[in-house]
Design an enzyme around this catalytic site. Structure first.
Site, mmCIF file in Angstrom:
data_model
loop_
_atom_site.group_PDB
_atom_site.id
_atom_site.type_symbol
_atom_site.label_atom_id
_atom_site.label_comp_id
_atom_site.label_asym_id
_atom_site.label_seq_id
_atom_site.Cartn_x
_atom_site.Cartn_y
_atom_site.Cartn_z
ATOM 1 N N LYS A 121 -75.704 6.937 93.261
ATOM 2 C CA LYS A 121 -76.115 7.914 94.269
ATOM 3 C C LYS A 121 -77.372 7.422 94.967
ATOM 4 O O LYS A 121 -78.260 6.858 94.316
ATOM 5 C CB LYS A 121 -76.402 9.264 93.591
ATOM 6 C CG LYS A 121 -77.046 10.283 94.526
ATOM 7 C CD LYS A 121 -77.370 11.602 93.858
ATOM 8 C CE LYS A 121 -78.081 12.501 94.867
ATOM 9 N NZ LYS A 121 -78.410 13.806 94.347
ATOM 10 N N GLU A 171 -87.529 23.356 97.070
ATOM 11 C CA GLU A 171 -87.339 22.686 95.772
ATOM 12 C C GLU A 171 -88.636 22.516 94.972
ATOM 13 O O GLU A 171 -89.574 21.841 95.404
ATOM 14 C CB GLU A 171 -86.699 21.304 96.009
ATOM 15 C CG GLU A 171 -86.361 20.601 94.701
ATOM 16 C CD GLU A 171 -85.400 19.440 94.853
ATOM 17 O OE1 GLU A 171 -85.061 19.069 96.004
ATOM 18 O OE2 GLU A 171 -85.009 18.887 93.818
#
Ligand SMILES: C=C(O[C@H]1C=CC=C(C(=O)O)[C@@H]1O)C(=O)O
Length: 369
Positions: A121, A171
């Protein structure tokens, strides 16, 4: 509180409190998070204001951390508490770096690397460069961000070069109070919709998407692995939950734990976590190298971390996303998306466009980027 914001100040609002650090009693404009985790406590031990606030970039050591001359602590932002929208001029010119087409090609190239190498990723970003006819006041954009984003982390950090990092991140990298730590990694995204039926469907499709759940699991695993050596207990929900921002749906996992040594500082823990695969990738070093090859710009403070630490080691650090750097008449906005084997290039371009809306809306812009 924002009315008193001056260049080089730091404003940071979380769901727990708002902080405004005015002036610089002691500043660091160099040093990695690890290095500063070593030396900040010594300075805070004797400082008049026992808190350091600021930001760290995605990479390198251009820290922007300061112990302010004065600190104001207030209530967290609440819906309806900010006045009417502050006027921000419309940009004269907007440029995507790279272009949307080139970003799609870079996503394809990255999917190829994932197929051919151990890379699993990487979070590929795009930048929007905005030029204005007149200088823009950072605090106006931040005031507008606060009106909409009352449940995240809204910030403005005066940087050593005179620019301002500002944004509204959903976040939480790390919060620490006493022996308690928490982190709320996000990864996996879908656009919100003004149509409630479509909006609900978008959220449900995200929660059910195997591609997004895989993308998310890599971040949770990395956060758990980084926190485990510091923690006596860690609670990790088995399933991610849906998190809504005004513009995006995300998958999120609220992680909590108890420190073995309550003296471990929030900055030390943030340094151990940063950068998570929510902004970099897996494995980290390979992701960083590939992103350096594929992104035609420097990330600066985007995808870094922003927050504060106090004399007790307590603090809050958010992941610096949904943000931009403003310097006079130029502003750079950044948005990225996690790319895995199953990513679709055009959907990824659209995801960055949706993420730019947080800042564009706060600037009163109807642009679709
Ligand atoms: C990297 C960004 O978002 C991260 C956080 C939430 C969801 C993400 C995603 O689905 O790709 C990203 O990992 C950004 O907004 O620039």
């Amino acid at each position: 509180m924002l009315e008193d914001y001056q260049p080089r100040d730091v404003f940071f609002a979380s769901p727990r409190r708002s902080l405004l650090g005015n002036g610089v009693a002691h500043g660091w404009d160099g040093g990695t998070p690890d290095e500063l985790a070593e030396c900040v406590p010594e300075v805070l031990a004797d400082a008049e204001v026992p808190v350091a606030l600021g930001a760290f970039p995605f990479g390198g050591n251009d820290s922007a951390l300061a112990v302010p001359k004065t600190l104001r602590v207030g209530a967290p932002p609440a819906p309806g508490r900010q006045g009417g929208p502050a006027r921000v001029p419309a940009p004269e010119r907007v440029r995507s770096v790279p272009s949307r087409g080139a970003h799609a090609e870079a996503v394809s190239a990255l999917v190829g690397r994932i197929a051919d190498t151990p890379l699993r990723k990487a979070v590929l970003a795009r930048m929007l460069e905005l030029d204005f006819a007149e200088p823009v006041a950072a605090e106006r954009i931040v005031a507008n961000l606060l009106r909409e984003n009352t449940s995240g982390y809204t910030f403005a950090v005066g940087l050593p070069d005179g620019a301002t990092l500002l944004g509204a991140s959903p976040e939480l990298l790390l919060a620490k109070r006493g022996a308690r730590v928490s982190s709320h990694p996000l990864a996996g995204s879908a656009r919100r919709s003004a149509d409630p039926v479509v909006d609900k469907e978008n959220g449900e499709a995200l929660a059910a998407s195997a591609k997004n759940r895989d993308e998310h699991a890599l971040v949770t695993e990395a956060v758990v692995e980084a926190l485990r050596p510091f923690c006596r207990t860690l609670h990790v929900p088995p399933e991610p939950m849906l998190v809504a921002t005004p513009t995006m749906w995300h998958l999120g996992t609220p992680i909590t734990g108890e420190l073995r040594d309550p003296g471990t500082t929030a900055l030390r823990l943030a340094a151990a976590l940063h950068p998570t695969p929510a902004v970099c990738g897996t494995p980290r070093a390979l992701a960083r190298q590939v992103l350096g090859e594929l992104e035609p710009f420097d990330r600066g403070y985007y995808a870094g971390t922003v927050g504060w630490v106090d004399r007790n080691g307590d603090g809050e650090w958010a992941v610096s996303i949904r943000c931009g750097e403003l310097a006079g008449t130029r502003m750079r906005l950044y948005a990225g998306g996690g790319i895995v084997a199953a990513s679709d290039p055009l959907a990824e371009v659209d995801e960055t466009s949706a993420k730019f809306q947080t800042l564009l809306r706060a600037m009163g812009s109807e642009l679709t980027a």
